[in-house]
Design a protein around this motif. Structure first.
Motif, mmCIF file in Angstrom:
data_model
loop_
_atom_site.group_PDB
_atom_site.id
_atom_site.type_symbol
_atom_site.label_atom_id
_atom_site.label_comp_id
_atom_site.label_asym_id
_atom_site.label_seq_id
_atom_site.Cartn_x
_atom_site.Cartn_y
_atom_site.Cartn_z
ATOM 1 N N GLU A 252 16.762 59.442 35.687
ATOM 2 C CA GLU A 252 17.574 59.387 34.482
ATOM 3 C C GLU A 252 17.695 60.811 33.922
ATOM 4 O OE1 GLU A 252 19.400 57.212 32.633
ATOM 5 O OE2 GLU A 252 19.650 58.900 31.251
ATOM 6 N N LEU A 253 18.941 61.244 33.706
ATOM 7 C CA LEU A 253 19.147 62.629 33.271
ATOM 8 C C LEU A 253 18.599 62.890 31.873
ATOM 9 C CD1 LEU A 253 22.801 63.253 34.538
ATOM 10 C CD2 LEU A 253 20.737 64.401 35.349
ATOM 11 N N SER A 254 18.579 61.875 31.012
ATOM 12 C CA SER A 254 18.197 62.131 29.620
ATOM 13 C C SER A 254 16.709 62.433 29.462
ATOM 14 C CB SER A 254 18.573 60.938 28.737
ATOM 15 O OG SER A 254 17.897 59.781 29.185
ATOM 16 N N ASP A 255 15.865 61.879 30.359
ATOM 17 C CA ASP A 255 14.424 62.116 30.194
ATOM 18 C C ASP A 255 13.670 62.327 31.508
ATOM 19 O OD1 ASP A 255 14.472 59.589 31.248
ATOM 20 O OD2 ASP A 255 13.552 58.595 29.525
ATOM 21 N N GLY A 256 14.369 62.306 32.646
ATOM 22 C CA GLY A 256 13.713 62.551 33.935
ATOM 23 C C GLY A 256 12.951 61.360 34.486
ATOM 24 N N SER A 257 13.017 60.207 33.821
ATOM 25 C CA SER A 257 12.251 59.054 34.306
ATOM 26 C C SER A 257 12.802 58.574 35.653
ATOM 27 C CB SER A 257 12.284 57.918 33.278
ATOM 28 O OG SER A 257 13.621 57.544 33.013
ATOM 29 N N ILE A 258 11.925 57.917 36.421
ATOM 30 C CA ILE A 258 12.309 57.467 37.762
ATOM 31 C C ILE A 258 13.062 56.145 37.651
ATOM 32 C CG2 ILE A 258 11.461 56.765 40.033
ATOM 33 C CD1 ILE A 258 8.943 58.441 39.453
ATOM 34 N N VAL A 259 14.268 56.123 38.180
ATOM 35 C CA VAL A 259 15.048 54.880 38.245
ATOM 36 C C VAL A 259 14.778 54.187 39.580
ATOM 37 C CG1 VAL A 259 17.389 53.926 38.220
ATOM 38 C CG2 VAL A 259 16.802 55.860 36.730
ATOM 39 N N ARG A 260 14.589 55.005 40.620
ATOM 40 C CA ARG A 260 14.240 54.479 41.947
ATOM 41 C C ARG A 260 13.445 55.537 42.698
ATOM 42 N NH1 ARG A 260 19.017 52.968 45.978
ATOM 43 N NH2 ARG A 260 19.039 55.208 46.336
ATOM 44 N N GLY A 261 12.428 55.099 43.454
ATOM 45 C CA GLY A 261 11.635 56.023 44.256
ATOM 46 C C GLY A 261 12.379 56.409 45.525
ATOM 47 N N PRO A 262 11.704 57.026 46.457
ATOM 48 C CA PRO A 262 10.252 57.073 46.632
ATOM 49 C C PRO A 262 9.487 58.055 45.746
ATOM 50 C CG PRO A 262 11.321 58.280 48.404
ATOM 51 C CD PRO A 262 12.413 57.641 47.612
ATOM 52 N N ALA A 263 10.138 58.808 44.881
ATOM 53 C CA ALA A 263 9.376 59.705 44.006
ATOM 54 C C ALA A 263 8.341 58.905 43.221
ATOM 55 C CB ALA A 263 10.329 60.416 43.043
ATOM 56 N N THR A 264 7.217 59.553 42.925
ATOM 57 C CA THR A 264 6.180 58.898 42.128
ATOM 58 C C THR A 264 5.957 59.617 40.802
ATOM 59 O OG1 THR A 264 4.440 60.191 43.210
ATOM 60 C CG2 THR A 264 4.968 58.056 44.186
ATOM 61 N N THR A 265 6.552 60.804 40.654
ATOM 62 C CA THR A 265 6.384 61.591 39.429
ATOM 63 C C THR A 265 7.743 61.796 38.773
ATOM 64 O OG1 THR A 265 4.550 62.796 40.444
ATOM 65 C CG2 THR A 265 5.545 63.782 38.488
ATOM 66 N N PRO A 266 7.869 61.516 37.467
ATOM 67 C CA PRO A 266 9.149 61.773 36.792
ATOM 68 C C PRO A 266 9.537 63.247 36.881
ATOM 69 C CG PRO A 266 7.690 60.463 35.408
ATOM 70 C CD PRO A 266 6.864 60.936 36.570
ATOM 71 N N GLN A 267 10.812 63.491 36.731
ATOM 72 C CA GLN A 267 11.329 64.851 36.827
ATOM 73 C C GLN A 267 11.181 65.550 35.470
ATOM 74 O OE1 GLN A 267 11.948 65.540 39.782
ATOM 75 N NE2 GLN A 267 12.953 67.510 39.642
ATOM 76 N N PRO A 268 10.655 66.790 35.422
ATOM 77 C CA PRO A 268 10.564 67.498 34.137
ATOM 78 C C PRO A 268 11.939 67.607 33.477
ATOM 79 C CG PRO A 268 9.288 68.634 35.807
ATOM 80 C CD PRO A 268 10.066 67.569 36.520
ATOM 81 N N ALA A 269 11.985 67.273 32.189
ATOM 82 C CA ALA A 269 13.261 67.263 31.460
ATOM 83 C C ALA A 269 13.291 68.400 30.443
ATOM 84 C CB ALA A 269 13.440 65.922 30.757
ATOM 85 N N TYR A 270 14.507 68.849 30.144
ATOM 86 C CA TYR A 270 14.717 69.945 29.198
ATOM 87 C C TYR A 270 15.639 69.479 28.080
ATOM 88 C CZ TYR A 270 12.843 73.331 32.600
ATOM 89 O OH TYR A 270 12.032 74.028 33.463
#
Ligand code: FES
Length: 285
Positions: A252-270
């Motif tokens: 999710e672009l607004s907060d970096g949360s994972i919508v679908r994996g395989p990632a296990t760590t949210p993306q750092p957001a700015y």
């Protein structure tokens, strides 16, 4: 002082002969295991960490426990040792499946070569423990102990290679872990350089940041995918969700949360804003 094990693991990284088999295994798993809920389950998206390393602990623990009973427990612990080997065999199945899922996501040659030896070695480990369990069941205790002792030695080596994959080659670790930021606003682009609906790459405090402008709002995420470092600015954006071009994780672009994996760590957001005709970003805490 360095033991000579690590140089041996590094030599495996250069074994080009492993490439065909590694690519066949990875391609086969990818053709079966598509992005989605089951892949996320195996990857550990729900756990916040890769699930495969955690599953190796009980498997190896059961087998090591059996070896300890074989050598320290005496005759009356033989049935317990056999049961521990059986439990290790059963727990090896989900461990292997999650390992194959991780294997399929490896994009570069050096870690794939090490992972190929790690996986094939563990097939040998499993075969030895199954043979040991069968020998014990038929009453051939000493043959069973010999087979499981050989398996214990082999699994120690394959476990080392699993550690080398993570700690030496960065497989399974959060690829954004070392991205530091001051938390101050940083000017990265002129306003004109950020069109609507097109991902744009910028740099803020030595970190590449993906910017996206939509409906008057500016979104900004660290560009290096937390999963294995894929470039998010080359991914597709649908609504306010970006899909990594390497293994199709969605954030999710607004907060970096994972919508679908395989990632296990949210993306750092700015946070992002326009000030004096320039686009500025600030890493969120
Ligand atoms: S690098 Fe694997 S999903 Fe992004």
């Amino acid at each position: 002082m360095t033991l000579s094990i690590r140089p041996m693991a590094e030599k495996l990284e250069q074994l080009h002969a492993l490439d065909p088999i590694g690519k066949i295994i990875g391609g086969t798993v990818r053709s079966v295991l598509k992005p989605g809920a089951f892949k996320d389950l195996l990857s550990g998206t729900w756990l916040g960490h890769p699930v495969h390393p955690a599953l190796t602990d009980p498997t190896i623990g059961f087998w090591m426990g059996a070896t300890a009973l074989d050598f320290l427990g005496g005759k009356r612990f033989r049935p317990a040792a056999q049961r521990l080997i059986g439990l290790g065999i059963l727990s090896a199945l989900p461990t292997a499946v999650t390992g194959l899922s991780e294997f399929a996501d490896i994009s570069s040659d050096r870690p794939r070569r090490v992972a190929t030896i790690h996986g094939l070695g563990n097939v040998g480990v499993l075969a030895l423990y199954v043979a040991s369990w069968r020998a014990r069941r038929k009453g051939h205790h000493f043959r069973g102990v010999a087979l499981s002792t050989a398996a214990t030695g082999l699994v120690s080596g394959t476990a080392y290679l699993g550690g080398h994959l993570s700690f030496g080659l960065g497989i399974g670790v959060n690829q954004t872990a070392f991205q530091e930021a001051s938390g101050e606003w940083v000017s990265v682009l002129t306003e004109d350089e950020l069109p609507q609906g097109k991902p744009v790459l910028a740099e803020a405090e030595n970190v590449l940041v993906m910017l996206y402008r939509k409906d008057g709002r500016i979104y900004a995420l660290a560009n290096r995918c937390s999963h294995q470092g894929g470039p998010l600015n080359e991914g597709d954006v649908e609504g306010t969700v970006v899909e990594c071009p390497w293994h199709a994780s969605r954030f999710e672009l607004s907060d970096g949360s994972i919508v679908r994996g395989p990632a296990t760590t949210p993306q750092p957001a700015y946070d992002a804003r326009i000030s004096g005709g320039r686009v500025e970003v600030r890493r969120r805490p």
